[in-house]
Write a protein that holds these residues in place. Structure first.
Motif, PDB file in Angstrom:
ATOM      1  N   ALA A   1      -7.832   9.051  -3.684  1.00  0.00           N
ATOM      2  CA  ALA A   1      -8.914   8.751  -3.451  1.00  0.00           C
ATOM      3  C   ALA A   1      -9.352   7.366  -2.935  1.00  0.00           C
ATOM      4  N   PHE A   2      -8.622   6.411  -3.544  1.00  0.00           N
ATOM      5  CA  PHE A   2      -8.601   5.042  -3.436  1.00  0.00           C
ATOM      6  C   PHE A   2      -7.221   4.425  -2.819  1.00  0.00           C
ATOM      7  N   PRO A   3      -7.056   3.360  -2.358  1.00  0.00           N
ATOM      8  CA  PRO A   3      -5.884   2.591  -1.907  1.00  0.00           C
ATOM      9  C   PRO A   3      -5.002   2.654  -2.870  1.00  0.00           C
ATOM     10  N   THR A   4      -3.874   2.697  -2.913  1.00  0.00           N
ATOM     11  CA  THR A   4      -2.692   2.793  -4.056  1.00  0.00           C
ATOM     12  C   THR A   4      -2.038   1.373  -3.884  1.00  0.00           C
ATOM     13  N   LEU A   5      -2.432   0.270  -4.481  1.00  0.00           N
ATOM     14  CA  LEU A   5      -1.695  -1.023  -4.477  1.00  0.00           C
ATOM     15  C   LEU A   5      -0.431  -1.382  -5.424  1.00  0.00           C
ATOM     16  N   PHE A   6       0.362  -1.824  -5.125  1.00  0.00           N
ATOM     17  CA  PHE A   6       1.333  -2.335  -5.867  1.00  0.00           C
ATOM     18  C   PHE A   6       1.811  -3.654  -5.524  1.00  0.00           C
TER      19      PHE A   6
ATOM     20  N   MET B   1      -4.512   6.651   6.611  1.00  0.00           N
ATOM     21  CA  MET B   1      -5.616   7.378   5.836  1.00  0.00           C
ATOM     22  C   MET B   1      -6.712   6.284   5.368  1.00  0.00           C
ATOM     23  N   PHE B   2      -6.179   5.169   4.999  1.00  0.00           N
ATOM     24  CA  PHE B   2      -6.979   4.103   4.727  1.00  0.00           C
ATOM     25  C   PHE B   2      -6.705   3.161   5.991  1.00  0.00           C
ATOM     26  N   SER B   3      -7.827   2.708   6.554  1.00  0.00           N
ATOM     27  CA  SER B   3      -7.479   1.623   7.807  1.00  0.00           C
ATOM     28  C   SER B   3      -7.228   0.123   7.053  1.00  0.00           C
ATOM     29  N   ILE B   4      -6.889  -0.679   7.995  1.00  0.00           N
ATOM     30  CA  ILE B   4      -6.356  -2.043   7.596  1.00  0.00           C
ATOM     31  C   ILE B   4      -7.680  -2.667   7.289  1.00  0.00           C
ATOM     32  N   ALA B   5      -8.789  -2.472   7.645  1.00  0.00           N
ATOM     33  CA  ALA B   5     -10.061  -3.159   7.300  1.00  0.00           C
ATOM     34  C   ALA B   5     -10.242  -2.638   5.876  1.00  0.00           C
ATOM     35  N   SER B   6     -10.258  -1.364   5.585  1.00  0.00           N
ATOM     36  CA  SER B   6     -10.527  -0.747   4.315  1.00  0.00           C
ATOM     37  C   SER B   6      -9.687  -1.433   3.241  1.00  0.00           C
ATOM     38  N   ILE B   7      -8.504  -1.405   3.425  1.00  0.00           N
ATOM     39  CA  ILE B   7      -7.373  -1.880   2.507  1.00  0.00           C
ATOM     40  C   ILE B   7      -7.699  -3.612   2.199  1.00  0.00           C
ATOM     41  N   ILE B   8      -8.215  -4.320   3.294  1.00  0.00           N
ATOM     42  CA  ILE B   8      -8.370  -5.663   2.940  1.00  0.00           C
ATOM     43  C   ILE B   8      -9.489  -5.661   2.219  1.00  0.00           C
ATOM     44  N   SER B   9     -10.524  -4.861   2.359  1.00  0.00           N
ATOM     45  CA  SER B   9     -12.095  -4.785   1.879  1.00  0.00           C
ATOM     46  C   SER B   9     -11.757  -4.510   0.155  1.00  0.00           C
ATOM     47  N   TYR B  10     -11.079  -3.440   0.046  1.00  0.00           N
ATOM     48  CA  TYR B  10     -10.685  -3.069  -1.352  1.00  0.00           C
ATOM     49  C   TYR B  10     -10.040  -4.084  -2.057  1.00  0.00           C
ATOM     50  N   ALA B  11      -8.796  -4.665  -1.528  1.00  0.00           N
ATOM     51  CA  ALA B  11      -8.036  -5.403  -2.230  1.00  0.00           C
ATOM     52  C   ALA B  11      -8.797  -6.833  -2.712  1.00  0.00           C
ATOM     53  N   SER B  12      -9.701  -7.326  -1.607  1.00  0.00           N
ATOM     54  CA  SER B  12     -10.563  -8.350  -1.854  1.00  0.00           C
ATOM     55  C   SER B  12     -11.476  -8.293  -3.014  1.00  0.00           C
ATOM     56  N   GLU B  13     -11.994  -6.851  -3.395  1.00  0.00           N
ATOM     57  CA  GLU B  13     -12.717  -6.634  -4.383  1.00  0.00           C
ATOM     58  C   GLU B  13     -12.098  -7.130  -5.678  1.00  0.00           C
TER      59      GLU B  13
ATOM     60  N   ALA C   1       1.333  -4.843   3.142  1.00  0.00           N
ATOM     61  CA  ALA C   1       2.108  -3.602   3.534  1.00  0.00           C
ATOM     62  C   ALA C   1       1.224  -2.454   3.755  1.00  0.00           C
ATOM     63  N   THR C   2       1.204  -1.917   4.966  1.00  0.00           N
ATOM     64  CA  THR C   2       0.005  -0.809   5.043  1.00  0.00           C
ATOM     65  C   THR C   2       0.670   0.568   4.711  1.00  0.00           C
ATOM     66  N   GLY C   3       1.699   0.646   4.288  1.00  0.00           N
ATOM     67  CA  GLY C   3       2.190   2.284   3.928  1.00  0.00           C
ATOM     68  C   GLY C   3       3.227   2.749   4.938  1.00  0.00           C
ATOM     69  N   THR C   4       3.996   3.641   4.792  1.00  0.00           N
ATOM     70  CA  THR C   4       5.021   4.182   5.546  1.00  0.00           C
ATOM     71  C   THR C   4       4.848   5.615   5.842  1.00  0.00           C
ATOM     72  N   PRO C   5       5.131   6.084   7.174  1.00  0.00           N
ATOM     73  CA  PRO C   5       5.075   7.489   7.689  1.00  0.00           C
ATOM     74  C   PRO C   5       6.157   8.379   7.039  1.00  0.00           C
TER      75      PRO C   5
ATOM     76  N   MET D   1       0.956  -1.260  -0.117  1.00  0.00           N
ATOM     77  CA  MET D   1       0.132  -0.113  -0.008  1.00  0.00           C
ATOM     78  C   MET D   1       0.985   1.290   0.025  1.00  0.00           C
ATOM     79  N   GLY D   2       0.827   2.114  -0.850  1.00  0.00           N
ATOM     80  CA  GLY D   2       1.449   3.386  -0.921  1.00  0.00           C
ATOM     81  C   GLY D   2       0.664   4.551  -0.451  1.00  0.00           C
ATOM     82  N   LEU D   3       1.093   5.447  -0.133  1.00  0.00           N
ATOM     83  CA  LEU D   3       0.595   6.825   0.074  1.00  0.00           C
ATOM     84  C   LEU D   3      -0.771   6.524   1.143  1.00  0.00           C
ATOM     85  N   ASN D   4      -0.195   6.256   2.377  1.00  0.00           N
ATOM     86  CA  ASN D   4      -1.203   5.780   3.351  1.00  0.00           C
ATOM     87  C   ASN D   4      -1.211   6.839   4.772  1.00  0.00           C
ATOM     88  N   TYR D   5      -0.001   7.603   4.595  1.00  0.00           N
ATOM     89  CA  TYR D   5       0.199   8.506   5.679  1.00  0.00           C
ATOM     90  C   TYR D   5       0.193   9.805   5.032  1.00  0.00           C
ATOM     91  N   LEU D   6      -0.768  10.875   5.669  1.00  0.00           N
ATOM     92  CA  LEU D   6      -0.983  12.060   5.084  1.00  0.00           C
ATOM     93  C   LEU D   6       0.482  12.879   5.061  1.00  0.00           C
TER      94      LEU D   6
END
Length: 285
Positions: A97-102, A221-233, A244-248, A80-85
């Motif tokens: 606007a949406f989780p940035t996944l790679f 910015m995107f909780s772990i629950a929201s990342i899992i839900s989005y990825a599972s779509e 991975a949930t992003g870096t500060p 997950m990229g770009l997850n800490y403001l």
């Protein structure tokens, strides 16, 4: 509880890490055969039941074993990229606007004692401290409400990034997949060790003892629950897959002057509630 894959006397095993000692789980669950994913598929109730027999073991000092990657070859290594403001701001990017996944490939990954390699083609190797989620149950189109039921546990990750290659195109695959740049481990903490969604954990990196990043998972910015839900779509998540949930903020490229990892450095990733992930940096042979 803390779980590890380890090698002792030439044999790879799965064990419980407690008070500086490793207790093998294969005496109680022999069918797992040194495979963490096999243990994850058994589920937490089977793991809990196995603890009754562990009390009779003597335990091996952790210094007498070699700790291996918690999961030998994750089926999917999702980042997950770009997850800490503040990290988004320091990179000069727009708020997503949406989780940035790679994705990460296998050859880019390292065990917890592995040496991070600075490649010959670039000296802009940056550090990124991240909390890594371990999927415990198959997830497809799960709701955010139910997503955390699919988490087995958490570990630490350093998303080593070649910044020049990362910025050569709009896709990050090149910069995020150089060989031997992504160590993870050394132990998995089961989900019940943390608050739901692992909220409120400090996330730090130290380069040669100096704190570089100092964040907290409450700022995702995107909780772990929201990342899992989005990825599972998008894809079916399976036991042993990782996210991975992003870096500060505080990464090297955004500093003045920039700070990149170089041969001889030691980089540490500290996630509250987990053993420290420590790696030495070397030059490519």
């Amino acid at each position: 509880m803390l779980l590890v894959r380890y090698e002792h006397q030439g044999k790879a095993s799965v064990g419980l890490l407690r008070d500086g000692l490793v207790f093998t789980l294969e005496d109680e669950i022999p069918e797992i055969g040194g495979d963490m994913v096999a243990l994850i598929k058994k589920g937490k109730p089977v793991l809990d039941k196995s603890l009754d027999g562990i009390g009779t073991q003597q335990g091996i000092p952790v210094g007498d074993v070699r700790l291996l990657s918690p999961i030998a070859r994750p089926g999917k290594f999702i980042c997950m990229g770009l997850n800490y403001l503040e990290h988004v701001k320091e990179g000069g990017r727009e708020i997503p606007a949406f989780p940035t996944l790679f994705l990460r490939v296998q050859t880019s990954l390292l065990p917890p004692d592995g040496e991070i390699v600075v490649p010959k083609v670039s000296d802009r190797l940056d550090f990124e401290a991240e909390l890594l989620v371990i999927i415990g149950k198959t997830a497809h189109n799960v709701s955010e409400k139910d997503a955390l039921d699919h988490v087995f546990g958490y570990t630490a990750f350093n998303d080593g990034s070649l910044r020049d290659y990362q910025r050569q195109t709009t896709q990050w695959t090149a910069g995020k997949n150089f060989d031997a740049t992504g160590p993870f481990g050394p132990a998995i903490a089961t989900a019940d060790e943390f608050p739901p969604g692992a909220v409120g954990l400090s996330v730090r990196s130290r380069l040669n003892g100096q704190i570089m990043q100092d964040g907290n998972t409450r700022d995702l910015m995107f909780s772990i629950a929201s990342i899992i839900s989005y990825a599972s779509e998008i894809m079916t998540l399976e036991p042993g897959d990782v996210i991975a949930t992003g870096t500060p903020s505080g990464v090297g490229f955004a500093r003045t002057p920039p700070v990149f990892m170089k041969a001889g450095d030691v980089i540490e990733i500290e996630i509250e509630g987990l053993p420290t992930l420590t790696n030495r940096v070397v030059a490519a042979a």
